[in-house]
Design a protein around this motif. Structure first.
Motif, short mmCIF file in Angstrom:
data_model
loop_
_atom_site.label_atom_id
_atom_site.label_comp_id
_atom_site.label_asym_id
_atom_site.label_seq_id
_atom_site.Cartn_x
_atom_site.Cartn_y
_atom_site.Cartn_z
N VAL A 32 8.22 3.20 -10.61
CA VAL A 32 8.15 1.74 -10.59
C VAL A 32 7.75 1.25 -11.98
CG1 VAL A 32 7.75 1.42 -8.11
CG2 VAL A 32 5.80 1.87 -9.62
N TYR A 33 7.70 -0.05 -12.15
CA TYR A 33 7.43 -0.65 -13.46
C TYR A 33 6.09 -0.18 -14.03
CZ TYR A 33 7.13 -4.42 -16.96
OH TYR A 33 7.02 -5.13 -18.11
N ASN A 34 5.06 -0.13 -13.16
CA ASN A 34 3.73 0.27 -13.61
C ASN A 34 3.62 1.79 -13.63
OD1 ASN A 34 1.03 0.68 -14.12
ND2 ASN A 34 0.27 -0.60 -12.45
N GLY A 35 3.54 2.35 -14.85
CA GLY A 35 3.47 3.80 -15.01
C GLY A 35 2.22 4.43 -14.42
N MET A 36 1.20 3.61 -14.13
CA MET A 36 -0.04 4.13 -13.54
C MET A 36 0.16 4.53 -12.07
SD MET A 36 -3.82 2.40 -13.88
CE MET A 36 -3.93 2.02 -15.62
N ILE A 37 1.23 4.05 -11.46
CA ILE A 37 1.50 4.33 -10.05
C ILE A 37 2.37 5.58 -9.95
CG2 ILE A 37 2.47 3.39 -7.90
CD1 ILE A 37 0.16 1.65 -9.05
N ASP A 38 1.89 6.56 -9.22
CA ASP A 38 2.62 7.82 -9.10
C ASP A 38 2.68 8.23 -7.63
OD1 ASP A 38 3.88 10.21 -9.69
OD2 ASP A 38 2.02 11.27 -10.18
N LYS A 39 3.67 7.75 -6.93
CA LYS A 39 3.75 8.01 -5.48
C LYS A 39 5.05 8.75 -5.15
CE LYS A 39 0.50 4.55 -4.06
NZ LYS A 39 0.22 3.31 -3.36
N CYS A 40 4.97 9.57 -4.11
CA CYS A 40 6.10 10.42 -3.74
C CYS A 40 6.54 10.15 -2.30
CB CYS A 40 5.70 11.89 -3.88
SG CYS A 40 5.32 12.33 -5.59
N PRO A 41 7.55 9.29 -2.15
CA PRO A 41 8.05 9.02 -0.81
C PRO A 41 8.87 10.19 -0.26
CG PRO A 41 9.33 7.79 -2.42
CD PRO A 41 8.25 8.52 -3.18
N LEU A 65 7.42 5.66 10.41
CA LEU A 65 7.27 6.00 8.99
C LEU A 65 6.59 4.87 8.23
CD1 LEU A 65 10.72 7.49 7.89
CD2 LEU A 65 8.52 8.66 7.84
N LEU A 66 5.69 5.24 7.34
CA LEU A 66 5.14 4.25 6.41
C LEU A 66 6.31 3.73 5.58
CD1 LEU A 66 2.49 3.00 5.28
CD2 LEU A 66 2.49 4.83 3.58
N THR A 67 6.39 2.39 5.41
CA THR A 67 7.58 1.80 4.80
C THR A 67 7.22 0.84 3.69
OG1 THR A 67 8.66 1.94 6.95
CG2 THR A 67 9.68 0.48 5.34
N ALA A 68 7.85 1.03 2.53
CA ALA A 68 7.67 0.11 1.40
C ALA A 68 9.00 -0.57 1.11
CB ALA A 68 7.20 0.87 0.17
N CYS A 82 5.66 4.19 -1.73
CA CYS A 82 4.58 4.73 -0.92
C CYS A 82 4.68 6.25 -0.88
CB CYS A 82 4.63 4.16 0.50
SG CYS A 82 6.16 4.55 1.38
N ASP A 83 3.59 6.90 -0.51
CA ASP A 83 3.59 8.35 -0.35
C ASP A 83 4.09 8.73 1.04
OD1 ASP A 83 2.68 9.42 -2.81
OD2 ASP A 83 0.62 8.81 -2.35
N ASN A 84 4.92 9.77 1.11
CA ASN A 84 5.35 10.37 2.39
C ASN A 84 5.99 9.41 3.37
OD1 ASN A 84 4.18 12.83 1.52
ND2 ASN A 84 2.18 12.02 2.09
N GLY A 85 6.58 8.35 2.87
CA GLY A 85 7.21 7.38 3.77
C GLY A 85 8.63 7.07 3.33
N PHE A 449 5.45 -3.57 8.33
CA PHE A 449 5.47 -3.95 6.90
C PHE A 449 4.03 -4.15 6.43
CE2 PHE A 449 9.48 -5.72 8.75
CZ PHE A 449 10.32 -4.76 8.22
N ARG A 450 3.43 -3.05 6.00
CA ARG A 450 2.01 -3.12 5.61
C ARG A 450 1.76 -2.61 4.19
NH1 ARG A 450 2.64 0.83 9.44
NH2 ARG A 450 1.90 2.94 8.95
N VAL A 451 2.81 -2.13 3.51
CA VAL A 451 2.64 -1.75 2.09
C VAL A 451 2.86 -3.02 1.29
CG1 VAL A 451 3.40 -0.22 0.23
CG2 VAL A 451 3.45 0.59 2.59
#
Length: 464
Positions: A32-41, A65-68, A82-85, A449-451
């Motif tokens: 994503v735009y912000n390099g500080m975010i490191d998530k693995c869907p 499934l967790l959904t972004a 999001c992670d794992n979603g 829709f919670r992310v």
């Protein structure tokens, strides 16, 4: 883990691509735009059309499934991943149709502000939203949509006429002033809480050229500039917008060499009135104090909206803190000077975006956005390409925010917030929170829709 046959079934049901961790482009697709975010869907569904969105939403719900939801991926807190979603990625859905007769534009949710500017500018039209052309239209609009034209034409949500939405149950609905009115109310500022918006209809304004750009002053003039700026913006005509900033001058053209890497204060102006009168409007501004740099002049709307894109490419590390602000008291100005003159890195900054003018003449009750009375939305952003500086930029932003929060109006603009917990979300929606929670319960009772800056569904039975 999902059974392989379920994933295969989803893959076959989509017109767009389904990207998984073993795919070559997975690591590019999850950025994503912000390099500080490191998530693995687990899965990224690159939706080609509304049918794909419906398929993806149904799959997420049926498999718990967790959904972004991702449009431009610009969100500071990385809420488009999001992670794992499952990530429902709308970035391929880029259709735009401009109707110059009705001065409206139908815009799909994968478009960026730059896409919209490109399409509308050809007709001498514009819709107010944003500061960077790389921002996704979906997230910025649903959060409110502040930008260079807020004082002139209101927020993006004040120019939103209709939205098409895929709800948590997979149904597809229209929301406007007459159909699903409650949903339309909530979408205007309530973020991605209520469904996946697949397209928007915006009102456009006849505007091709503005008179604007940055004007910078020396740091030791900050106190005078802030006091003058506060008085000016509170009484300025609607046609004049300008956001205040602390910044470090970029070391390259078009900036003059003697100012390179110098910390300065400034205002980025945008005047949208009669171009014949622009010089006259800026006469008292230029006479207040001679700026060290004056890049203000006639510009096509898209040029102003893309002016800072090259400085802030995707992948930099960002830490954001924000508040709404009514007044700049002497004590607040002292804190601004203390932290604003100690920018931790070349790209770190603080902006004060005006939200008075036309935006302030809409009632807090008319849309979910509940800070119409504030003068500014403030954002403090620690920014740097090197992850080694993450602690440094985060600490500066937090300390700056803590020093000023006591002088703020309370909540913050949701598009400027990281993940900051339920109390901050409640503070941001104020008196509108309960209504939003009951609309959430109607359209997304299980909080699929919670992310997002999450509004929890109201419980229908209140236990004493």
């Amino acid at each position: 883990m999902l059974p392989e046959e379920k994933i295969t079934h989803l893959k076959q049901a989509l017109r767009g691509r389904l990207i998984q961790p073993h795919d070559d482009d997975y690591h590019t697709a999850r950025k994503v735009y912000n390099g500080m975010i490191d998530k693995c869907p687990l899965l990224i569904a690159k939706c080609a059309d509304v049918a794909d969105v419906i398929t993806a939403v149904n799959f997420a719900r049926e498999n718990d499934l967790l959904t972004a939801i991702r449009s431009g991926g610009h969100n500071g807190g990385g809420l488009g991943i999001c992670d794992n979603g499952l990530v429902i990625d709308l970035s391929q859905m880029k259709g735009i149709n401009v109707d110059p007769d009705t001065k409206t534009a139908w815009v799909q949710a994968g478009c960026t502000l730059g896409d919209v500017d490109h399409a509308t500018h050809a007709f001498g039209l514009a819709t107010p939203s944003g500061i960077f052309s790389t921002t996704g239209i979906g997230g910025i609009t649903l959060g409110g949509g502040l930008g260079h034209l807020t004082r002139q034409y209101g927020l993006a949500i004040d120019n939103l006429l209709e939205a098409n939405v895929v709800l948590a149950d997979g149904s597809f609905v229209k929301a406007n002033e007459t159909t699903n009115k409650d949903l339309f109310w909530a979408l205007r500022g309530g973020g991605g809480n209520f469904g996946v918006v697949t397209s928007f209809v915006f009102r456009l304004h006849a505007l091709s050229t503005i008179y604007g750009g940055p004007m910078l002053w020396e740091l030791d003039e900050t106190e005078d500039v802030l006091r003058w700026y506060q008085d000016l913006i509170k009484s300025a005509p609607d046609e004049l917008n300008g956001f205040f900033a602390f910044l470090c001058v970029p070391p390259g053209p078009p900036f003059p060499e003697h100012l390179h890497t110098k910390n300065m204060c400034g205002v980025v102006w945008c005047y949208s009135g009669d171009m014949e009168k622009a010089e006259k409007v800026f006469e008292p501004i230029r006479n207040f104090k001679k700026p060290a740099l004056d890049f203000v002049g006639p510009l096509p709307v898209p040029a102003l909206n893309s002016m800072f894109d090259a400085l802030l490419p995707p992948g930099l590390n960002w830490y954001w803190k924000a508040d709404f602000v009514n007044e700049l008291s002497s004590e607040a100005i002292d804190q601004h000077i203390k932290f604003g003159t100690q920018l931790p890195t070349l790209l770190s900054t603080m902006h004060l975006y005006p939200i008075n003018g036309v935006a302030s003449r809409v009632s807090n009750k008319d849309t979910a956005w509940s800070y119409r009375g504030a003068t500014w939305a403030m954002v403090i952003a620690g920014i740097d390409p090197d992850p080694a500086n993450n602690d440094k930029i985060s600490k500066w932003a937090k300390d700056y925010w803590e020093a000023l929060h006591g002088y703020s109006a309370g909540g913050a603009y949701v598009n400027f917030m990281m993940e900051e917990g339920e109390d901050r979300v409640k503070a941001t929606y104020g008196d509108n929170y309960e209504k939003l929670a009951s609309i959430k319960a109607k359209y997304d009772p299980d909080n699929l829709f919670r992310v997002n800056q999450n509004i929890k569904p109201a419980l229908h039975v209140h236990m004493d």
